[in-house]
Enzyme design. Structure first.
Site, PDB file in Angstrom:
ATOM      1  N   MET A  13       0.811  -1.215   0.000  1.00  0.00           N
ATOM      2  CA  MET A  13       0.000   0.000   0.000  1.00  0.00           C
ATOM      3  C   MET A  13       0.845   1.267   0.000  1.00  0.00           C
ATOM      4  O   MET A  13       0.339   2.358  -0.244  1.00  0.00           O
ATOM      5  CB  MET A  13      -0.924   0.014   1.220  1.00  0.00           C
ATOM      6  N   THR A  89      -4.047  -1.827   9.645  1.00  0.00           N
ATOM      7  CA  THR A  89      -3.375  -3.112   9.802  1.00  0.00           C
ATOM      8  C   THR A  89      -4.333  -4.113  10.460  1.00  0.00           C
ATOM      9  O   THR A  89      -5.183  -3.730  11.256  1.00  0.00           O
ATOM     10  CB  THR A  89      -2.109  -2.939  10.665  1.00  0.00           C
ATOM     11  N   SER A 112      -9.952   0.625  11.319  1.00  0.00           N
ATOM     12  CA  SER A 112     -10.874  -0.118  10.467  1.00  0.00           C
ATOM     13  C   SER A 112     -10.057  -1.118   9.660  1.00  0.00           C
ATOM     14  O   SER A 112      -8.989  -0.780   9.144  1.00  0.00           O
ATOM     15  CB  SER A 112     -11.647   0.802   9.518  1.00  0.00           C
ATOM     16  N   SER A 113     -10.580  -2.333   9.564  1.00  0.00           N
ATOM     17  CA  SER A 113      -9.886  -3.361   8.792  1.00  0.00           C
ATOM     18  C   SER A 113      -9.957  -3.085   7.298  1.00  0.00           C
ATOM     19  O   SER A 113      -9.212  -3.679   6.515  1.00  0.00           O
ATOM     20  CB  SER A 113     -10.484  -4.739   9.097  1.00  0.00           C
ATOM     21  N   HIS A 144      -8.514 -12.883  -1.846  1.00  0.00           N
ATOM     22  CA  HIS A 144      -7.423 -11.915  -1.926  1.00  0.00           C
ATOM     23  C   HIS A 144      -6.253 -12.480  -2.725  1.00  0.00           C
ATOM     24  O   HIS A 144      -6.202 -13.676  -3.015  1.00  0.00           O
ATOM     25  CB  HIS A 144      -6.941 -11.516  -0.526  1.00  0.00           C
ATOM     26  N   HIS A 145      -5.315 -11.619  -3.020  1.00  0.00           N
ATOM     27  CA  HIS A 145      -4.111 -11.973  -3.774  1.00  0.00           C
ATOM     28  C   HIS A 145      -3.249 -12.995  -3.023  1.00  0.00           C
ATOM     29  O   HIS A 145      -3.386 -13.184  -1.817  1.00  0.00           O
ATOM     30  CB  HIS A 145      -3.283 -10.717  -4.048  1.00  0.00           C
ATOM     31  N   LYS A 148      -1.193 -12.152   0.465  1.00  0.00           N
ATOM     32  CA  LYS A 148      -1.799 -11.813   1.761  1.00  0.00           C
ATOM     33  C   LYS A 148      -1.417 -12.860   2.796  1.00  0.00           C
ATOM     34  O   LYS A 148      -1.556 -14.062   2.557  1.00  0.00           O
ATOM     35  CB  LYS A 148      -3.319 -11.699   1.635  1.00  0.00           C
ATOM     36  N   THR A 155     -11.292  -7.758   7.187  1.00  0.00           N
ATOM     37  CA  THR A 155     -12.590  -7.274   6.726  1.00  0.00           C
ATOM     38  C   THR A 155     -13.651  -8.354   6.845  1.00  0.00           C
ATOM     39  O   THR A 155     -14.786  -8.091   7.275  1.00  0.00           O
ATOM     40  CB  THR A 155     -12.492  -6.799   5.265  1.00  0.00           C
TER      41      THR A 155
END
Length: 255
Positions: A13, A89, A112-113, A144-145, A148, A155
Site C-alpha cells: 500500500m 493493519t 478499520s480493517s 485476496h491476492h 496476503k 474485513t
C-alpha cells in the site's frame, strides 16, 4: 496544512499512500517510516526515518498500513507522545488490541480493517439483514491476492462480527473457518468465514444469507488499492479534529 506520516511506506500500500498524499491539496506528506527499501521518489522536505518516535513527533496524523508488530510500536510511541493515528493493519493479538485501546485514551485513534466507503456501508447492511432474516444461514467468503499473509481477512471477520451482532450472538462461539471430513450437519447459529487466495485479486467479500428456496448475497469488490489509500487519507483529515477515543471509518464518513 495537515502533516501526514506514513507507517508501512515500503509495503504493497505504500506507493499508493505516498502518491495519493502528495496529490491531495489538503495534506502534506511530512514523514515516511522505512522498514527496508524505499523505491518511491520523495520531495526533499519529506523526513525519511526508521525511528517510530521521529515519525510520531513530526506528524499531525499517522496512517498505518504495516504489520501488527509495527502497529504495536506505533501505539507505544503514541502513548508517550499523543498523536492521531489511522490504523488499517489487521491480525492483532489481544495484547496489541489492548494497546490500541490504551492509545485511544490519550489520542484519537481510527481503526478499520478496510478503509473503503463501500465496505463501511456493507457492514451496516449485513447487520440489518442478519437481524431481519434470522432463519437464514450465513456464509462469508473472501478472496485476496496470493501475497496476503493473514486469513481470514480482517474485513471478513469484521463483517462476521456485524452479522453476529445483528442476531445477538458471540462470534467467537459460532464462527467456523473451515470444513473437512464427516463434520455433520450445519448448526443453526453457525457463521462461516472462508478464505480464498490467488493471483492479484485486490479484495472481494461476499456475505450470503441462505434459506430453503431462496438466498440473498451482498458483495463488495475492490478493483484498485487506491480505494483504501484515498479512504485512509479522507479518514486522517477527519480524525485530526476529533477528541481522544476510538473511531471507525463509518464515523469518518458519517454512516
Amino acid at each position: 496544512m495537515i502533516k501526514v506520516g506514513i507507517l508501512g511506506s515500503t509495503g504493497r500500500m505504500g506507493a499508493h499512500l505516498i502518491a495519493d498524499t502528495l496529490a491531495d491539496k489538503d495534506v502534506e506528506l511530512a514523514v515516511v517510516h522505512v522498514h527496508d527499501e524505499l523505491k518511491e521518489q520523495l520531495p526533499d522536505s519529506v523526513i525519511i526515518t526508521n525511528d517510530i518516535d521521529t515519525l510520531v513527533k513530526n506528524s499531525d496524523v499517522v496512517i498505518d498500513f504495516s504489520a501488527p508488530s509495527a502497529t504495536e510500536a506505533l501505539c507505544e510511541a503514541v502513548i508517550k507522545n499523543p498523536t492521531p493515528i489511522v490504523v488499517a493493519t489487521t491480525g492483532f493479538t489481544p495484547h496489541q488490541q489492548n494497546l490500541l485501546l490504551e492509545a485511544s485514551k490519550v489520542a484519537p485513534v481510527l481503526y478499520s480493517s478496510n478503509m473503503s466507503v463501500g465496505i463501511a456501508l456493507l457492514k451496516q447492511l449485513v447487520r440489518d439483514v442478519s437481524a431481519k432474516l434470522k432463519d437464514f444461514d450465513i456464509e462469508i467468503v473472501e478472496m485476496h491476492h496470493r501475497h496476503k499473509v493473514d486469513a481470514p481477512s480482517g474485513t471478513a471477520l469484521t463483517l462476521a462480527e456485524f452479522a453476529a451482532e445483528g442476531r445477538g450472538l458471540d462470534l467467537d462461539k459460532v464462527r467456523v473457518s473451515g470444513r473437512d471430513g464427516q463434520i455433520g450437519p450445519r448448526s443453526k447459529d453457525e457463521i462461516a468465514v472462508m478464505a480464498l487466495r490467488g493471483g492479484d485479486i485486490v479484495g472481494r467479500h461476499t456475505v450470503g444469507f441462505y434459506n430453503d428456496g431462496e438466498y440473498i448475497e451482498l458483495g463488495h469488490t475492490a478493483t484498485s488499492r487506491q480505494t483504501f489509500s484515498k479512504g485512509a487519507i479522507r479518514a486522517a483529515k477527519w480524525l485530526v479534529g476529533q477528541s481522544n477515543g476510538m473511531y471507525s471509518i463509518n464515523d469518518a464518513i458519517g454512516i
